[in-house]
Motif scaffolding. Structure first.
Motif, PDB file in Angstrom:
ATOM      1  N   ALA A  56     -52.647  19.929 -16.123  1.00  0.00           N
ATOM      2  CA  ALA A  56     -53.907  19.649 -16.826  1.00  0.00           C
ATOM      3  C   ALA A  56     -54.150  18.148 -16.910  1.00  0.00           C
ATOM      4  CB  ALA A  56     -53.879  20.275 -18.223  1.00  0.00           C
ATOM      5  N   GLU A  57     -53.112  17.363 -17.188  1.00  0.00           N
ATOM      6  CA  GLU A  57     -53.253  15.896 -17.241  1.00  0.00           C
ATOM      7  C   GLU A  57     -53.663  15.361 -15.872  1.00  0.00           C
ATOM      8  OE1 GLU A  57     -53.068  13.487 -19.458  1.00  0.00           O
ATOM      9  OE2 GLU A  57     -52.466  14.628 -21.224  1.00  0.00           O
ATOM     10  N   ARG A  58     -53.036  15.886 -14.819  1.00  0.00           N
ATOM     11  CA  ARG A  58     -53.356  15.437 -13.473  1.00  0.00           C
ATOM     12  C   ARG A  58     -54.811  15.751 -13.126  1.00  0.00           C
ATOM     13  NH1 ARG A  58     -54.101  17.140  -8.657  1.00  0.00           N
ATOM     14  NH2 ARG A  58     -53.712  19.329  -9.104  1.00  0.00           N
ATOM     15  N   LEU A  59     -55.248  16.962 -13.434  1.00  0.00           N
ATOM     16  CA  LEU A  59     -56.630  17.344 -13.156  1.00  0.00           C
ATOM     17  C   LEU A  59     -57.615  16.538 -13.991  1.00  0.00           C
ATOM     18  CD1 LEU A  59     -56.278  21.221 -12.828  1.00  0.00           C
ATOM     19  CD2 LEU A  59     -56.837  19.593 -11.020  1.00  0.00           C
ATOM     20  N   LEU A  60     -57.256  16.246 -15.227  1.00  0.00           N
ATOM     21  CA  LEU A  60     -58.125  15.434 -16.082  1.00  0.00           C
ATOM     22  C   LEU A  60     -58.302  14.044 -15.489  1.00  0.00           C
ATOM     23  CD1 LEU A  60     -59.744  14.933 -18.668  1.00  0.00           C
ATOM     24  CD2 LEU A  60     -57.587  14.290 -19.768  1.00  0.00           C
ATOM     25  N   GLU A  61     -57.189  13.419 -15.103  1.00  0.00           N
ATOM     26  CA  GLU A  61     -57.272  12.078 -14.516  1.00  0.00           C
ATOM     27  C   GLU A  61     -58.090  12.094 -13.228  1.00  0.00           C
ATOM     28  OE1 GLU A  61     -56.437   9.338 -15.971  1.00  0.00           O
ATOM     29  OE2 GLU A  61     -55.712  10.509 -17.669  1.00  0.00           O
ATOM     30  N   GLN A  62     -57.883  13.108 -12.410  1.00  0.00           N
ATOM     31  CA  GLN A  62     -58.624  13.247 -11.159  1.00  0.00           C
ATOM     32  C   GLN A  62     -60.124  13.392 -11.446  1.00  0.00           C
ATOM     33  OE1 GLN A  62     -57.357  16.702  -8.954  1.00  0.00           O
ATOM     34  NE2 GLN A  62     -58.501  16.139  -7.135  1.00  0.00           N
ATOM     35  N   THR A  63     -60.450  14.203 -12.422  1.00  0.00           N
ATOM     36  CA  THR A  63     -61.855  14.429 -12.780  1.00  0.00           C
ATOM     37  C   THR A  63     -62.495  13.158 -13.333  1.00  0.00           C
ATOM     38  OG1 THR A  63     -61.385  16.750 -13.265  1.00  0.00           O
ATOM     39  CG2 THR A  63     -63.397  15.836 -14.205  1.00  0.00           C
ATOM     40  N   LEU A  64     -61.774  12.466 -14.216  1.00  0.00           N
ATOM     41  CA  LEU A  64     -62.320  11.242 -14.803  1.00  0.00           C
ATOM     42  C   LEU A  64     -62.535  10.173 -13.739  1.00  0.00           C
ATOM     43  CD1 LEU A  64     -60.334  11.043 -18.168  1.00  0.00           C
ATOM     44  CD2 LEU A  64     -62.698  11.800 -17.803  1.00  0.00           C
ATOM     45  N   ARG A  65     -61.595  10.082 -12.785  1.00  0.00           N
ATOM     46  CA  ARG A  65     -61.766   9.098 -11.700  1.00  0.00           C
ATOM     47  C   ARG A  65     -63.007   9.426 -10.873  1.00  0.00           C
ATOM     48  NH1 ARG A  65     -56.209   9.344 -11.145  1.00  0.00           N
ATOM     49  NH2 ARG A  65     -56.382  10.850  -9.456  1.00  0.00           N
ATOM     50  N   SER A  66     -63.204  10.712 -10.598  1.00  0.00           N
ATOM     51  CA  SER A  66     -64.367  11.109  -9.789  1.00  0.00           C
ATOM     52  C   SER A  66     -65.675  10.864 -10.530  1.00  0.00           C
ATOM     53  CB  SER A  66     -64.259  12.580  -9.375  1.00  0.00           C
ATOM     54  OG  SER A  66     -64.476  13.428 -10.477  1.00  0.00           O
ATOM     55  N   MET A  67     -65.592  10.738 -11.863  1.00  0.00           N
ATOM     56  CA  MET A  67     -66.780  10.474 -12.674  1.00  0.00           C
ATOM     57  C   MET A  67     -66.930   8.982 -12.980  1.00  0.00           C
ATOM     58  SD  MET A  67     -66.287  13.651 -15.337  1.00  0.00           S
ATOM     59  CE  MET A  67     -67.701  13.253 -16.317  1.00  0.00           C
ATOM     60  N   GLY A  68     -66.122   8.177 -12.321  1.00  0.00           N
ATOM     61  CA  GLY A  68     -66.203   6.742 -12.548  1.00  0.00           C
ATOM     62  C   GLY A  68     -65.569   6.301 -13.848  1.00  0.00           C
ATOM     63  N   MET A  81     -59.906  22.025 -22.580  1.00  0.00           N
ATOM     64  CA  MET A  81     -60.670  22.965 -21.752  1.00  0.00           C
ATOM     65  C   MET A  81     -59.946  23.233 -20.431  1.00  0.00           C
ATOM     66  SD  MET A  81     -64.501  21.507 -22.525  1.00  0.00           S
ATOM     67  CE  MET A  81     -65.252  22.310 -21.149  1.00  0.00           C
ATOM     68  N   ILE A  82     -59.404  22.166 -19.836  1.00  0.00           N
ATOM     69  CA  ILE A  82     -58.677  22.333 -18.572  1.00  0.00           C
ATOM     70  C   ILE A  82     -57.427  23.184 -18.792  1.00  0.00           C
ATOM     71  CG2 ILE A  82     -57.335  21.103 -16.821  1.00  0.00           C
ATOM     72  CD1 ILE A  82     -59.380  18.780 -17.128  1.00  0.00           C
ATOM     73  N   LYS A  83     -56.689  22.904 -19.865  1.00  0.00           N
ATOM     74  CA  LYS A  83     -55.480  23.690 -20.158  1.00  0.00           C
ATOM     75  C   LYS A  83     -55.827  25.155 -20.379  1.00  0.00           C
ATOM     76  CE  LYS A  83     -52.282  22.315 -22.876  1.00  0.00           C
ATOM     77  NZ  LYS A  83     -51.505  21.768 -24.001  1.00  0.00           N
ATOM     78  N   ASP A  84     -56.872  25.411 -21.134  1.00  0.00           N
ATOM     79  CA  ASP A  84     -57.284  26.799 -21.387  1.00  0.00           C
ATOM     80  C   ASP A  84     -57.639  27.513 -20.091  1.00  0.00           C
ATOM     81  OD1 ASP A  84     -56.880  26.455 -24.102  1.00  0.00           O
ATOM     82  OD2 ASP A  84     -59.013  26.224 -24.574  1.00  0.00           O
ATOM     83  N   LYS A  85     -58.340  26.812 -19.203  1.00  0.00           N
ATOM     84  CA  LYS A  85     -58.741  27.414 -17.926  1.00  0.00           C
ATOM     85  C   LYS A  85     -57.515  27.702 -17.052  1.00  0.00           C
ATOM     86  CE  LYS A  85     -61.664  28.178 -14.385  1.00  0.00           C
ATOM     87  NZ  LYS A  85     -61.100  29.255 -13.667  1.00  0.00           N
ATOM     88  N   LEU A  86     -56.614  26.722 -16.972  1.00  0.00           N
ATOM     89  CA  LEU A  86     -55.400  26.932 -16.179  1.00  0.00           C
ATOM     90  C   LEU A  86     -54.575  28.098 -16.741  1.00  0.00           C
ATOM     91  CD1 LEU A  86     -54.192  23.265 -15.512  1.00  0.00           C
ATOM     92  CD2 LEU A  86     -55.125  24.873 -13.846  1.00  0.00           C
ATOM     93  N   ALA A  87     -54.443  28.137 -18.058  1.00  0.00           N
ATOM     94  CA  ALA A  87     -53.661  29.203 -18.694  1.00  0.00           C
ATOM     95  C   ALA A  87     -54.284  30.569 -18.410  1.00  0.00           C
ATOM     96  CB  ALA A  87     -53.559  28.959 -20.194  1.00  0.00           C
ATOM     97  N   LYS A  88     -55.602  30.639 -18.501  1.00  0.00           N
ATOM     98  CA  LYS A  88     -56.293  31.905 -18.239  1.00  0.00           C
ATOM     99  C   LYS A  88     -56.085  32.328 -16.789  1.00  0.00           C
ATOM    100  CE  LYS A  88     -60.787  34.115 -18.440  1.00  0.00           C
ATOM    101  NZ  LYS A  88     -62.220  33.944 -18.688  1.00  0.00           N
TER     102      LYS A  88
END
Length: 94
Positions: A56-68, A81-88
Motif C-alpha cells: 500500500a505504501e509503494r502504491l501510494l508513493e507511485q500514485t502521488l508521483r504520477s500526480m506530481g 483506501m489503498i489498504k482496504d482495496k488491496l485487502a478486499k
C-alpha cells in the motif's frame, strides 16, 4: 502491528484456552500441535498484513508521483483506501 514470538505464543495460549473453555472446540491432536498451528497461523496473518502495508505504501508513493506530488491530498486517507482495496482483492480481513 509487530508482535514478538513470545507475544504470539501467549496469544495462541489464550485463544486455545478461551475456545476450549467455551466448549467451541474439541482437540483432535496433541495440545502442543494445536498451539503450534495457532502460532503459525497468527504469525502468517501478521506477515500478510505487513506485506499489505508495504504494498500500500509503494502504491501510494507511485500514485502521488504520477500526480506530481499530490499536494492537497489527504495521504493518510488515501493510504487507508489503498489498504482496504488491496485487502478486499486478497480476501483479507484487517
Amino acid at each position: 502491528m509487530r508482535l514478538k514470538d513470545e507475544q504470539i505464543a501467549r496469544l495462541a495460549e489464550r485463544l486455545l484456552e478461551g475456545l476450549t473453555a467455551a466448549g467451541l472446540i474439541t482437540l483432535k491432536a496433541e495440545r502442543s500441535q494445536v498451539l503450534d498451528g495457532i502460532r503459525r497461523a497468527v504469525a502468517a496473518d501478521i506477515k500478510g498484513e505487513e506485506d499489505l502495508d508495504k504494498e500500500a505504501e509503494r502504491l501510494l508513493e507511485q500514485t502521488l508521483r504520477s500526480m506530481g506530488g499530490g499536494a492537497g491530498i489527504d495521504r493518510h486517507r488515501m493510504l487507508r483506501m489503498i489498504k482496504d482495496k488491496l485487502a478486499k482483492d486478497r480476501g483479507m480481513v484487517l
